[in-house]
Scaffold this motif. Structure first.
Motif, PDB file in Angstrom:
ATOM      1  N   HIS A 190      24.523  -3.344 -51.329  1.00 26.44           N
ATOM      2  CA  HIS A 190      23.423  -2.564 -51.207  1.00 26.44           C
ATOM      3  C   HIS A 190      22.658  -2.589 -49.693  1.00 26.44           C
ATOM      4  O   HIS A 190      22.358  -1.577 -49.072  1.00 26.44           O
ATOM      5  N   LYS A 191      22.895  -3.796 -48.712  1.00 28.75           N
ATOM      6  CA  LYS A 191      22.407  -3.876 -47.612  1.00 28.75           C
ATOM      7  C   LYS A 191      23.283  -2.815 -46.809  1.00 28.75           C
ATOM      8  O   LYS A 191      22.835  -2.386 -45.819  1.00 28.75           O
ATOM      9  N   GLU A 192      24.642  -2.873 -46.719  1.00 26.31           N
ATOM     10  CA  GLU A 192      25.782  -2.085 -46.043  1.00 26.31           C
ATOM     11  C   GLU A 192      25.432  -0.532 -46.408  1.00 26.31           C
ATOM     12  O   GLU A 192      25.593   0.321 -45.557  1.00 26.31           O
ATOM     13  N   LEU A 193      25.123   0.009 -47.827  1.00 28.85           N
ATOM     14  CA  LEU A 193      24.795   1.083 -47.868  1.00 28.85           C
ATOM     15  C   LEU A 193      23.671   1.477 -47.271  1.00 28.85           C
ATOM     16  O   LEU A 193      23.222   2.760 -46.799  1.00 28.85           O
ATOM     17  N   ALA A 194      22.589   0.823 -47.171  1.00 29.63           N
ATOM     18  CA  ALA A 194      21.341   1.030 -46.276  1.00 29.63           C
ATOM     19  C   ALA A 194      21.689   1.046 -44.926  1.00 29.63           C
ATOM     20  O   ALA A 194      20.967   2.125 -44.299  1.00 29.63           O
ATOM     21  N   GLY A 195      22.351   0.402 -44.328  1.00 31.85           N
ATOM     22  CA  GLY A 195      22.899   0.622 -43.232  1.00 31.85           C
ATOM     23  C   GLY A 195      23.477   2.035 -42.664  1.00 31.85           C
ATOM     24  O   GLY A 195      23.293   2.594 -41.801  1.00 31.85           O
ATOM     25  N   TYR A 196      24.205   2.549 -43.656  1.00 30.53           N
ATOM     26  CA  TYR A 196      24.877   3.638 -43.623  1.00 30.53           C
ATOM     27  C   TYR A 196      23.800   4.925 -43.755  1.00 30.53           C
ATOM     28  O   TYR A 196      23.772   5.726 -43.009  1.00 30.53           O
ATOM     29  N   THR A 197      22.885   4.736 -44.578  1.00 30.78           N
ATOM     30  CA  THR A 197      21.911   5.783 -44.812  1.00 30.78           C
ATOM     31  C   THR A 197      20.632   5.659 -44.223  1.00 30.78           C
ATOM     32  O   THR A 197      19.749   6.518 -44.193  1.00 30.78           O
ATOM     33  N   SER A 198      20.289   4.470 -43.293  1.00 29.24           N
ATOM     34  CA  SER A 198      19.023   4.416 -42.467  1.00 29.24           C
ATOM     35  C   SER A 198      17.957   4.443 -43.419  1.00 29.24           C
ATOM     36  O   SER A 198      16.949   4.837 -43.102  1.00 29.24           O
ATOM     37  N   VAL A 199      18.194   3.550 -44.583  1.00 30.89           N
ATOM     38  CA  VAL A 199      16.909   3.327 -45.444  1.00 30.89           C
ATOM     39  C   VAL A 199      16.845   1.819 -45.755  1.00 30.89           C
ATOM     40  O   VAL A 199      17.770   1.179 -45.459  1.00 30.89           O
ATOM     41  N   SER A 200      15.847   1.471 -46.333  1.00 28.96           N
ATOM     42  CA  SER A 200      15.896  -0.024 -46.648  1.00 28.96           C
ATOM     43  C   SER A 200      16.700  -0.454 -47.940  1.00 28.96           C
ATOM     44  O   SER A 200      16.965   0.461 -48.556  1.00 28.96           O
ATOM     45  N   ARG A 201      17.070  -1.796 -47.901  1.00 29.92           N
ATOM     46  CA  ARG A 201      17.993  -2.129 -48.908  1.00 29.92           C
ATOM     47  C   ARG A 201      17.218  -1.911 -50.403  1.00 29.92           C
ATOM     48  O   ARG A 201      17.892  -1.444 -51.383  1.00 29.92           O
ATOM     49  N   GLU A 202      15.910  -2.125 -50.472  1.00 29.42           N
ATOM     50  CA  GLU A 202      15.399  -2.028 -51.652  1.00 29.42           C
ATOM     51  C   GLU A 202      15.301  -0.482 -52.141  1.00 29.42           C
ATOM     52  O   GLU A 202      15.500  -0.317 -53.367  1.00 29.42           O
ATOM     53  N   THR A 203      15.287   0.491 -51.151  1.00 25.62           N
ATOM     54  CA  THR A 203      15.324   1.851 -51.639  1.00 25.62           C
ATOM     55  C   THR A 203      16.501   2.165 -51.987  1.00 25.62           C
ATOM     56  O   THR A 203      16.989   2.810 -53.104  1.00 25.62           O
ATOM     57  N   VAL A 204      17.685   1.584 -51.195  1.00 22.65           N
ATOM     58  CA  VAL A 204      19.027   1.873 -52.030  1.00 22.65           C
ATOM     59  C   VAL A 204      19.423   1.427 -53.063  1.00 22.65           C
ATOM     60  O   VAL A 204      19.835   2.084 -54.422  1.00 22.65           O
ATOM     61  N   THR A 205      18.731   0.082 -53.687  1.00 23.73           N
ATOM     62  CA  THR A 205      18.958  -0.453 -54.848  1.00 23.73           C
ATOM     63  C   THR A 205      18.140   0.368 -55.800  1.00 23.73           C
ATOM     64  O   THR A 205      18.688   0.581 -57.256  1.00 23.73           O
ATOM     65  N   ARG A 206      17.004   0.841 -55.696  1.00 26.93           N
ATOM     66  CA  ARG A 206      16.001   1.556 -56.760  1.00 26.93           C
ATOM     67  C   ARG A 206      17.013   2.976 -56.718  1.00 26.93           C
ATOM     68  O   ARG A 206      16.934   3.335 -58.079  1.00 26.93           O
ATOM     69  N   LEU A 207      17.196   3.694 -55.812  1.00 29.11           N
ATOM     70  CA  LEU A 207      17.962   5.041 -55.963  1.00 29.11           C
ATOM     71  C   LEU A 207      19.282   4.788 -56.815  1.00 29.11           C
ATOM     72  O   LEU A 207      19.609   5.612 -57.573  1.00 29.11           O
ATOM     73  N   LEU A 208      20.085   3.631 -56.541  1.00 30.06           N
ATOM     74  CA  LEU A 208      21.319   3.553 -57.372  1.00 30.06           C
ATOM     75  C   LEU A 208      21.016   3.334 -58.935  1.00 30.06           C
ATOM     76  O   LEU A 208      21.704   3.715 -59.585  1.00 30.06           O
ATOM     77  N   HIS A 209      20.046   2.431 -58.975  1.00 32.25           N
ATOM     78  CA  HIS A 209      19.660   2.184 -60.702  1.00 32.25           C
ATOM     79  C   HIS A 209      19.121   3.670 -61.212  1.00 32.25           C
ATOM     80  O   HIS A 209      19.721   3.867 -62.298  1.00 32.25           O
ATOM     81  N   ARG A 210      18.571   4.488 -60.449  1.00 26.03           N
ATOM     82  CA  ARG A 210      18.275   5.710 -61.043  1.00 26.03           C
ATOM     83  C   ARG A 210      19.359   6.489 -61.401  1.00 26.03           C
ATOM     84  O   ARG A 210      19.515   7.202 -62.335  1.00 26.03           O
ATOM     85  N   MET A 211      20.515   6.604 -60.407  1.00 28.37           N
ATOM     86  CA  MET A 211      21.613   7.512 -60.651  1.00 28.37           C
ATOM     87  C   MET A 211      22.401   6.923 -61.664  1.00 28.37           C
ATOM     88  O   MET A 211      23.072   7.692 -62.393  1.00 28.37           O
ATOM     89  N   VAL A 212      22.295   5.544 -61.781  1.00 28.53           N
ATOM     90  CA  VAL A 212      23.029   4.928 -63.009  1.00 28.53           C
ATOM     91  C   VAL A 212      22.425   5.529 -64.299  1.00 28.53           C
ATOM     92  O   VAL A 212      23.262   5.786 -65.184  1.00 28.53           O
TER      93      VAL A 212
END
Length: 238
Positions: A190-212
């Motif tokens: 999730h940290k690496e995806l956050a680095g790709y998207t320029s958002v926080s790791r917490e935001t990536v985790t929340r959004l991935l959970h929603r998409m699941v």
């Protein structure tokens, strides 16, 4: 010490991989053999730095095995991922052409084997070959298109749009289709995806959970991501 038989198999695999790379397939057999002889092979552990910004004008790199990420390091040690290179990819050719350093650092995403080809060898065997120059132009055009796609993604105003756009981009570069959808063949935290998207790791985790929860993707056991047909339909709207 590596057994002789295994060493021969590995060298044969290296030769096949190099011949499949357009830059090298343009060389005649004698040139190819000489260039391959000059390549220095190195192994890197996961998270080990492969290439610092100040070293970029010295070598072109060939990924023999594993994956590496190209990152811009922030002042506080944060990473913004610019690209990921996998087995069979080459990188560093741009700095050899203009002798300028690139504003990025390359880090192993997993244990990796890398071939280093010096600027001297590059100048001697590649710059005088018309077919190789055409391949270099094609590589640089592809790099530009990929950079434009990433730039477009990270400038989207909405964090979910950014993440969806980056996942769609990664699926085009590293996706493997199967009956379920498209598997992104990268083990991304999730940290690496956050680095790709320029958002926080917490935001990536929340959004991935929603998409699941919405049935757009599935997080597989080996940390790869399965994009389902519903994801593809929404990505076309971005």
């Amino acid at each position: 010490m590596q057994p002789e038989g295994e060493k021969g198999i590995e060298e044969s695999g290296r030769t096949r991989l190099l011949r499949a790379i357009p830059l090298f397939s343009c060389l005649d057999p004698e040139e190819f053999s000489e260039v391959q002889r000059r390549i220095v092979e190195k192994r890197f552990h996961k998270n080990q730095v492969v290439l610092l910004e100040e070293d970029t004008a010295n070598y072109m790199y060939i990924v023999y095995g594993g994956k590496v990420r190209v990152v811009h390091l922030g002042s506080e040690g944060s990473e913004r991922i610019l690209a990921v290179h996998k087995r069979g990819d080459v990188f560093g050719e741009m700095a050899l052409l203009d002798a300028k350093t690139a504003p990025a650092t390359v880090i192993a995403m997993e244990d990796a084997e890398i071939g280093l080809l010096s600027k001297e060898t590059f100048d001697t065997f590649f710059l005088g070959n018309h077919k190789v120059l055409l391949q270099l132009v094609a590589i640089l055009c592809r790099r530009l298109r990929e950079a434009q796609l990433v730039l477009k993604a990270i400038t989207l105003p909405d964090a979910e749009q950014r993440l969806r756009s980056i996942l769609n981009h990664l699926s085009q570069l590293h996706g493997v289709r199967d009956a379920r959808g498209t598997v992104i063949a990268l083990r991304l935290t999730h940290k690496e995806l956050a680095g790709y998207t320029s958002v926080s790791r917490e935001t990536v985790t929340r959004l991935l959970h929603r998409m699941v929860q919405e049935g757009d993707l599935e997080m597989l056991q080996n940390r790869t991501i399965l994009l389902k047909p519903g994801f593809r339909q929404k990505a076309q709207l971005l």
